[in-house]
Design an enzyme around this catalytic site. Structure first.
Site, PDB file in Angstrom:
ATOM      1  N   ASN A  67      15.950  26.261 -65.231  1.00 29.70           N
ATOM      2  CA  ASN A  67      14.674  25.106 -64.967  1.00 29.70           C
ATOM      3  C   ASN A  67      14.093  25.625 -63.477  1.00 29.70           C
ATOM      4  OD1 ASN A  67      12.940  23.059 -64.486  1.00 29.70           O
ATOM      5  ND2 ASN A  67      14.364  21.315 -64.729  1.00 29.70           N
ATOM      6  N   TRP A  68      13.077  26.095 -63.490  1.00 28.20           N
ATOM      7  CA  TRP A  68      12.394  26.418 -62.233  1.00 28.20           C
ATOM      8  C   TRP A  68      11.706  25.347 -61.540  1.00 28.20           C
ATOM      9  CZ3 TRP A  68      10.200  32.109 -61.775  1.00 28.20           C
ATOM     10  CH2 TRP A  68      11.256  33.132 -61.816  1.00 28.20           C
ATOM     11  N   LYS A  69      11.440  24.250 -62.115  1.00 29.07           N
ATOM     12  CA  LYS A  69      10.864  23.059 -61.711  1.00 29.07           C
ATOM     13  C   LYS A  69       9.495  23.406 -61.170  1.00 29.07           C
ATOM     14  CE  LYS A  69      15.374  20.960 -61.149  1.00 29.07           C
ATOM     15  NZ  LYS A  69      16.272  20.052 -60.507  1.00 29.07           N
ATOM     16  N   HIS A 118      13.522  15.140 -68.456  1.00 38.93           N
ATOM     17  CA  HIS A 118      14.335  15.636 -67.315  1.00 38.93           C
ATOM     18  C   HIS A 118      14.362  14.304 -66.393  1.00 38.93           C
ATOM     19  CE1 HIS A 118      15.648  16.939 -63.416  1.00 38.93           C
ATOM     20  NE2 HIS A 118      16.165  18.349 -64.279  1.00 38.93           N
ATOM     21  N   GLU A 165      13.679  13.906 -63.386  1.00 39.43           N
ATOM     22  CA  GLU A 165      12.931  13.846 -62.128  1.00 39.43           C
ATOM     23  C   GLU A 165      11.428  13.400 -63.093  1.00 39.43           C
ATOM     24  OE1 GLU A 165      13.484  17.995 -61.081  1.00 39.43           O
ATOM     25  OE2 GLU A 165      15.338  17.335 -60.148  1.00 39.43           O
ATOM     26  N   GLU A 184      23.149  15.677 -67.417  1.00 39.09           N
ATOM     27  CA  GLU A 184      22.761  15.986 -65.993  1.00 39.09           C
ATOM     28  C   GLU A 184      22.945  14.839 -65.343  1.00 39.09           C
ATOM     29  OE1 GLU A 184      19.960  19.870 -65.439  1.00 39.09           O
ATOM     30  OE2 GLU A 184      18.723  17.994 -65.703  1.00 39.09           O
ATOM     31  N   GLY A 213      20.688  19.104 -57.418  1.00 38.27           N
ATOM     32  CA  GLY A 213      20.308  19.609 -55.912  1.00 38.27           C
ATOM     33  C   GLY A 213      21.099  19.003 -54.848  1.00 38.27           C
ATOM     34  N   SER A 259      23.670  21.063 -60.022  1.00 37.44           N
ATOM     35  CA  SER A 259      24.288  22.010 -59.044  1.00 37.44           C
ATOM     36  C   SER A 259      25.442  22.875 -59.656  1.00 37.44           C
ATOM     37  CB  SER A 259      25.085  21.134 -57.986  1.00 37.44           C
ATOM     38  OG  SER A 259      24.231  20.096 -57.185  1.00 37.44           O
ATOM     39  N   GLY A 308      19.133  24.707 -62.093  1.00 36.88           N
ATOM     40  CA  GLY A 308      17.955  24.494 -61.112  1.00 36.88           C
ATOM     41  C   GLY A 308      17.629  25.632 -60.134  1.00 36.88           C
ATOM     42  N   GLY A 309      18.272  25.245 -58.866  1.00 39.51           N
ATOM     43  CA  GLY A 309      18.335  26.160 -57.744  1.00 39.51           C
ATOM     44  C   GLY A 309      19.020  27.332 -58.011  1.00 39.51           C
TER      45      GLY A 309
HETATM   46  P1  13P Z   1      20.208  21.901 -59.713  1.00 38.86           P
HETATM   47  O1  13P Z   1      20.896  22.999 -60.372  1.00 38.86           O
HETATM   48  O2  13P Z   1      19.170  22.638 -58.696  1.00 38.86           O
HETATM   49  O3  13P Z   1      21.178  20.938 -59.207  1.00 38.86           O
HETATM   50  O4  13P Z   1      19.193  21.341 -60.809  1.00 38.86           O
HETATM   51  C1  13P Z   1      19.995  20.957 -61.899  1.00 38.86           C
HETATM   52  C2  13P Z   1      18.583  20.467 -62.874  1.00 38.86           C
HETATM   53  O5  13P Z   1      18.101  19.768 -62.877  1.00 38.86           O
HETATM   54  C3  13P Z   1      18.213  21.551 -63.987  1.00 38.86           C
HETATM   55  O6  13P Z   1      17.475  20.651 -64.963  1.00 38.86           O
END
Ligand code: 13P
Length: 248
Positions: free
Chosen positions: A10-12, A93, A95, A163, A169, A208, A229-230
């Site tokens: 997920n590149w956000k 998600h 967020e 999640e 993050g 994470s 994510g990251g």
């Molecule tokens: P991180 O891997 O950056 O913690 O993000 C997880 C996430 O929200 C994937 O949707």
């Protein structure tokens, strides 16, 4: 029988055209691990470009509207993201639940719209730190799952991602025993909601996940993959997670 592992990036809100080379790097790593399903969900501006860059590699979106068209400024329908080249989308998600005030009923309606358009969906659920500290994590997550659950659920198109909000993050990851307990609770909730087909629905862990902890997380019972994510932004970071899934 264990489900095939599914590793999704997920590149956000990250990625411009110059990052298409990272999509290409990731796709070539995935090509060497065909026993793992791999996908990248870039920002919507890169979906069509990514599918041209790596034909055949799974590209997804990060959200879509539940309506098929109409007066919804700034929004995208399932048909639009499909036409751009997405084969699935992330929905609900945390967020978006926080920033865009999405509620379970929105997520359910979106999932049904996505399925009607022939796309897959990953529905996200997860508790906040306050909810975990209050001993409410399982109730909160199972409540989100029930409220967001589409009427026409089937493992062929639906995936769930657990999640924990406090792990996203932050570099913090729950104990393996907590992940196991939650994924078992999600599995039994899926059974209650849909009966026999529940075992085949993949349940991803997200928060994470990285090359250092992926092996341990992916070995937990009922963890069928990761939503990352990251650590999904480059082949260098994402590759070890794909490799860990292939070895799991
Ligand atoms: P991180 O891997 O950056 O913690 O993000 C997880 C996430 O929200 C994937 O949707």
């Amino acid at each position: 029988m264990a489900n095939r592992k599914y590793i999704v990036g997920n590149w956000k809100m990250n990625g411009l055209r110059e990052q298409l080379s990272d999509v290409a790097d990731i796709a070539s790593i995935a090509e060497n691990h065909k026993d793992v399903d791999v996908a990248i969900c870039p920002p919507v501006t890169l979906i069509a470009l990514a599918t041209e860059t790596v034909p055949g590699f799974a590209i997804g979106a990060q959200d879509c509207h539940f309506a098929s068209n109409g007066a919804h400024t700034g929004c995208l329908s399932a048909a639009m993201i499909r036409e751009a080249g997405a084969t699935m989308t992330i929905l609900g998600h945390s967020e978006r639940r926080a920033d865009q005030h999405e509620i379970d009923a929105d997520v359910k309606a979106k999932a049904e719209a996505v399925h009607a358009a022939g796309l897959g969906a990953i529905i996200c659920v997860g508790e906040t730190e306050e909810e975990r500290d209050a001993g409410q994590a399982i109730d909160v997550v199972c409540g989100q799952l029930e409220g967001s659950f589409p009427d026409d659920a089937d493992a062929g198109w639906l995936t769930i991602a657990y999640e924990p909000v406090w792990a996203i993050g932050t570099g913090r990851v729950p104990e393996a025993s907590d992940v196991e307990e939650m994924h078992a609770a999600i599995r039994s909730k899926l059974s209650a909601l849909m009966g026999d087909g529940a075992d085949a629905v993949r349940i991803l862990y997200g928060g994470s996940m990285n090359g250092g902890n992926a092996s341990e997380l992916l070995a937990v019972p009922n963890v069928d993959g990761g939503l990352v994510g990251g650590a999904s932004l480059t082949g260098e970071k994402f590759g070890p997670i794909i490799e860990a899934a292939a070895a799991a």
